[in-house]
Design a protein around this motif. Structure first.
Motif, PDB file in Angstrom:
ATOM      1  N   GLU A  48       1.001  -1.250   0.012  1.00 55.59           N
ATOM      2  CA  GLU A  48       0.150   0.108  -0.006  1.00 55.59           C
ATOM      3  C   GLU A  48       1.008   1.508   0.009  1.00 55.59           C
ATOM      4  O   GLU A  48       1.750   1.269   0.638  1.00 55.59           O
ATOM      5  CB  GLU A  48      -0.707  -0.044   1.164  1.00 55.59           C
ATOM      6  CG  GLU A  48      -1.767  -0.926   1.311  1.00 55.59           C
ATOM      7  CD  GLU A  48      -2.941  -1.038   0.238  1.00 55.59           C
ATOM      8  OE1 GLU A  48      -3.424   0.210   0.008  1.00 55.59           O
ATOM      9  OE2 GLU A  48      -3.446  -1.812  -0.399  1.00 55.59           O
ATOM     10  N   THR A  95      -0.021   6.965   3.024  1.00 55.18           N
ATOM     11  CA  THR A  95      -0.856   8.120   3.039  1.00 55.18           C
ATOM     12  C   THR A  95      -0.455   9.248   4.159  1.00 55.18           C
ATOM     13  O   THR A  95      -1.106  10.145   4.069  1.00 55.18           O
ATOM     14  CB  THR A  95      -2.360   7.585   3.478  1.00 55.18           C
ATOM     15  OG1 THR A  95      -2.257   6.844   4.707  1.00 55.18           O
ATOM     16  CG2 THR A  95      -2.825   6.385   2.540  1.00 55.18           C
ATOM     17  N   ASP A 148      -4.265  11.989  -2.272  1.00 53.30           N
ATOM     18  CA  ASP A 148      -4.211  10.647  -3.376  1.00 53.30           C
ATOM     19  C   ASP A 148      -3.455  11.363  -4.635  1.00 53.30           C
ATOM     20  O   ASP A 148      -3.079  10.426  -5.200  1.00 53.30           O
ATOM     21  CB  ASP A 148      -5.526  10.512  -3.859  1.00 53.30           C
ATOM     22  CG  ASP A 148      -6.268   9.516  -2.717  1.00 53.30           C
ATOM     23  OD1 ASP A 148      -5.665   9.134  -2.064  1.00 53.30           O
ATOM     24  OD2 ASP A 148      -7.528   9.485  -2.721  1.00 53.30           O
ATOM     25  N   THR A 149      -3.695  12.574  -5.097  1.00 59.35           N
ATOM     26  CA  THR A 149      -2.958  12.918  -6.329  1.00 59.35           C
ATOM     27  C   THR A 149      -1.398  12.857  -6.198  1.00 59.35           C
ATOM     28  O   THR A 149      -0.847  13.237  -7.265  1.00 59.35           O
ATOM     29  CB  THR A 149      -3.351  14.432  -6.598  1.00 59.35           C
ATOM     30  OG1 THR A 149      -3.175  15.261  -5.616  1.00 59.35           O
ATOM     31  CG2 THR A 149      -5.137  14.271  -6.880  1.00 59.35           C
ATOM     32  N   GLN A 161       0.358  10.958  -4.026  1.00 59.26           N
ATOM     33  CA  GLN A 161       1.007   9.661  -3.979  1.00 59.26           C
ATOM     34  C   GLN A 161       1.514   8.923  -5.019  1.00 59.26           C
ATOM     35  O   GLN A 161       1.044   8.984  -6.194  1.00 59.26           O
ATOM     36  CB  GLN A 161      -0.176   8.718  -3.070  1.00 59.26           C
ATOM     37  CG  GLN A 161      -0.534   9.198  -1.887  1.00 59.26           C
ATOM     38  CD  GLN A 161      -1.659   8.319  -1.296  1.00 59.26           C
ATOM     39  OE1 GLN A 161      -1.899   7.290  -1.912  1.00 59.26           O
ATOM     40  NE2 GLN A 161      -2.202   8.523  -0.200  1.00 59.26           N
ATOM     41  N   LYS A 204       2.989   5.453  -7.021  1.00 59.89           N
ATOM     42  CA  LYS A 204       2.755   4.191  -7.100  1.00 59.89           C
ATOM     43  C   LYS A 204       3.896   3.527  -6.667  1.00 59.89           C
ATOM     44  O   LYS A 204       5.228   3.663  -6.752  1.00 59.89           O
ATOM     45  CB  LYS A 204       2.744   3.666  -8.822  1.00 59.89           C
ATOM     46  CG  LYS A 204       2.320   2.404  -9.015  1.00 59.89           C
ATOM     47  CD  LYS A 204       2.320   1.831 -10.293  1.00 59.89           C
ATOM     48  CE  LYS A 204       2.331   0.591 -10.707  1.00 59.89           C
ATOM     49  NZ  LYS A 204       2.249   0.408 -12.049  1.00 59.89           N
TER      50      LYS A 204
END
Length: 87
Positions: free
Chosen positions: A16, A19, A29-30, A32, A34
């Motif tokens: 994961e 966060t 989220d924008t 983070q 991969k």
């Protein structure tokens, strides 16, 4: 659903994305990235595969085919797309 990779492919459970930073700030989220590490769940039957189930690995950023198994994100990648074993 049980998924068994074929040939020289490896099934990886994607780690994961963070966060929250170490100092306690939340990452939107924008922003983070991969993740490129995960845990090996299953391996194909090719004799050249050097990883085993349970090991943590690092893989190429754009490698593999994304698969959702249950609630977890998984990747099926070729053995050649694995970069390192992470201890």
């Amino acid at each position: 659903m049980a998924v068994k990779p074929l040939g020289s492919r490896v099934l990886i459970k994607v780690r994961e994305a963070k966060t929250k930073t170490d100092s306690g700030l939340y990452i939107p989220d924008t922003a983070q990235e991969k993740t490129q590490t995960g845990e090996v769940v299953a391996v194909g039957e090719d004799k050249e595969i050097v990883v085993k189930a349970g090991q943590h690995v690092m893989y190429d950023k754009y490698a593999g085919c994304s698969v959702k198994i249950g609630d977890a994100e998984h990747l099926i990648v070729k053995n050649d797309d694995l970069i390192a074993i992470v201890d």
